[in-house]
Design an enzyme around this catalytic site. Sequence first.
Site, PDB file in Angstrom:
ATOM      1  N   THR A 196       6.543  -7.199-141.658  1.00 40.53           N
ATOM      2  CA  THR A 196       5.847  -6.601-142.793  1.00 40.53           C
ATOM      3  C   THR A 196       6.813  -5.758-143.617  1.00 40.53           C
ATOM      4  O   THR A 196       8.030  -5.784-143.369  1.00 40.53           O
ATOM      5  CB  THR A 196       4.593  -5.815-142.325  1.00 40.53           C
ATOM      6  OG1 THR A 196       3.852  -5.417-143.479  1.00 40.53           O
ATOM      7  CG2 THR A 196       4.923  -4.601-141.487  1.00 40.53           C
ATOM      8  N   LYS A 249      10.355  -8.182-145.306  1.00 38.63           N
ATOM      9  CA  LYS A 249       9.999  -9.610-145.447  1.00 38.63           C
ATOM     10  C   LYS A 249      11.088 -10.429-146.139  1.00 38.63           C
ATOM     11  O   LYS A 249      11.205 -11.627-145.907  1.00 38.63           O
ATOM     12  CB  LYS A 249       8.695  -9.752-146.236  1.00 38.63           C
ATOM     13  CG  LYS A 249       7.462  -9.347-145.463  1.00 38.63           C
ATOM     14  CD  LYS A 249       6.290  -9.418-146.434  1.00 38.63           C
ATOM     15  CE  LYS A 249       4.993  -9.629-145.756  1.00 38.63           C
ATOM     16  NZ  LYS A 249       3.947 -10.094-146.665  1.00 38.63           N
ATOM     17  N   TYR A 272      -8.231  -5.046-149.241  1.00 43.08           N
ATOM     18  CA  TYR A 272      -9.270  -4.959-148.204  1.00 43.08           C
ATOM     19  C   TYR A 272      -9.512  -3.513-147.758  1.00 43.08           C
ATOM     20  O   TYR A 272     -10.398  -3.256-146.961  1.00 43.08           O
ATOM     21  CB  TYR A 272      -8.945  -5.849-146.996  1.00 43.08           C
ATOM     22  CG  TYR A 272      -7.601  -5.582-146.364  1.00 43.08           C
ATOM     23  CD1 TYR A 272      -6.508  -6.379-146.677  1.00 43.08           C
ATOM     24  CD2 TYR A 272      -7.424  -4.538-145.460  1.00 43.08           C
ATOM     25  CE1 TYR A 272      -5.280  -6.142-146.114  1.00 43.08           C
ATOM     26  CE2 TYR A 272      -6.197  -4.300-144.889  1.00 43.08           C
ATOM     27  CZ  TYR A 272      -5.127  -5.098-145.214  1.00 43.08           C
ATOM     28  OH  TYR A 272      -3.899  -4.856-144.647  1.00 43.08           O
ATOM     29  N   GLY A 297      -1.570  -9.444-161.956  1.00 43.36           N
ATOM     30  CA  GLY A 297      -0.431  -9.122-161.093  1.00 43.36           C
ATOM     31  C   GLY A 297       0.574 -10.245-160.997  1.00 43.36           C
ATOM     32  O   GLY A 297       0.238 -11.431-161.205  1.00 43.36           O
TER      33      GLY A 297
END
Length: 290
Positions: A66, A70, A227, A127
């Site tokens: 992460t 990456k 989320y 984006g």
Amino acid sequence: MTGNHFHKFYLIGNPVEHSLSPVMHQLFLSYYKINGDYNALLVQPDEIENVIYKLGAEGAGGINVTVPYKETVMHFMDELSEEAQLIGCVNTIKFENGSLKGFNTDLMGFQRSLPVSVEHQKIVMLGAGGVARAILIAFARGNCSSVSIFNRTISRAESLANEIKTRYPETKITVHPLDETHLTVELANASILINTTSVGMKSVEENRMLVPSPLLHQNLFVYDVIYNPQEPPLIKQAKALGLKYVNGLDMLIYQGLESLKIWLDQDLPFEDSLIHKSRDVLTTKLQNGH
Ligand code: ATR
């Protein structure tokens, strides 16, 4: 499911303490009755290469990567999957007979999380960052009719659009400044609106949405990759208007399942009961202030 062998999986990044991946992967492991565990490791930039080799030497089953590594880890890979090359970063590492193979499961994760077909659809995408790149490729592969990219930094959107256009010349991609006039025109006959920016994310700009609500019409399907919170402003608005919508939780779940499939080299069945259970567990975790 996989015999007595104990599988050790890891997440490496910095920071990692708020990651939902350990809880999610533990759930997957117990669901599939896989003997193993999944732990997050906080790694400093100068340790990254050594940590990967050490975990490989210790017999780790696989690693998730992460932020902010990456892209960095790509340099240590012996081989890269087609998706990792296209997206330009690796979130999944597999050890294969002493060599390192890098994958990116965001694209597949996104595809699986989409409850609608993108074929022949006009899409408005907010984006042009890392997540947008994977999603744009998924749209191109899904034969959408066009993608209108809106981004604060136009030059970033232009270079993303140009790069994807050279790989997928049949996909119509246009770039627009983030303003109401352009949004009004492009959204009028779009059927999918997707937010890939961090606007609306917890502790970023929680109460802001980039699209004025009067532009959300009844034929729009709304997807927000955020989320946390589970209902960012855009999703709240879509819900209030009775539109079909999805937040970023399913993409998170499916990209995780794709990683596990790669590590185990098994075609794991993605049953609805597992998806529902994952959503419940992660929702509880988020509600408890994760
Ligand atoms: P990720 O890997 O999550 O996509 P990223 O590559 O940093 O993260 O991209 C973040 C996206 O959110 C970009 O499109 C960024 O716009 P810029 O390219 O102009 O930076 C967008 N973004 C972040 N904060 C924003 C804000 N306050 N207003 C508008 N867009 C924003």
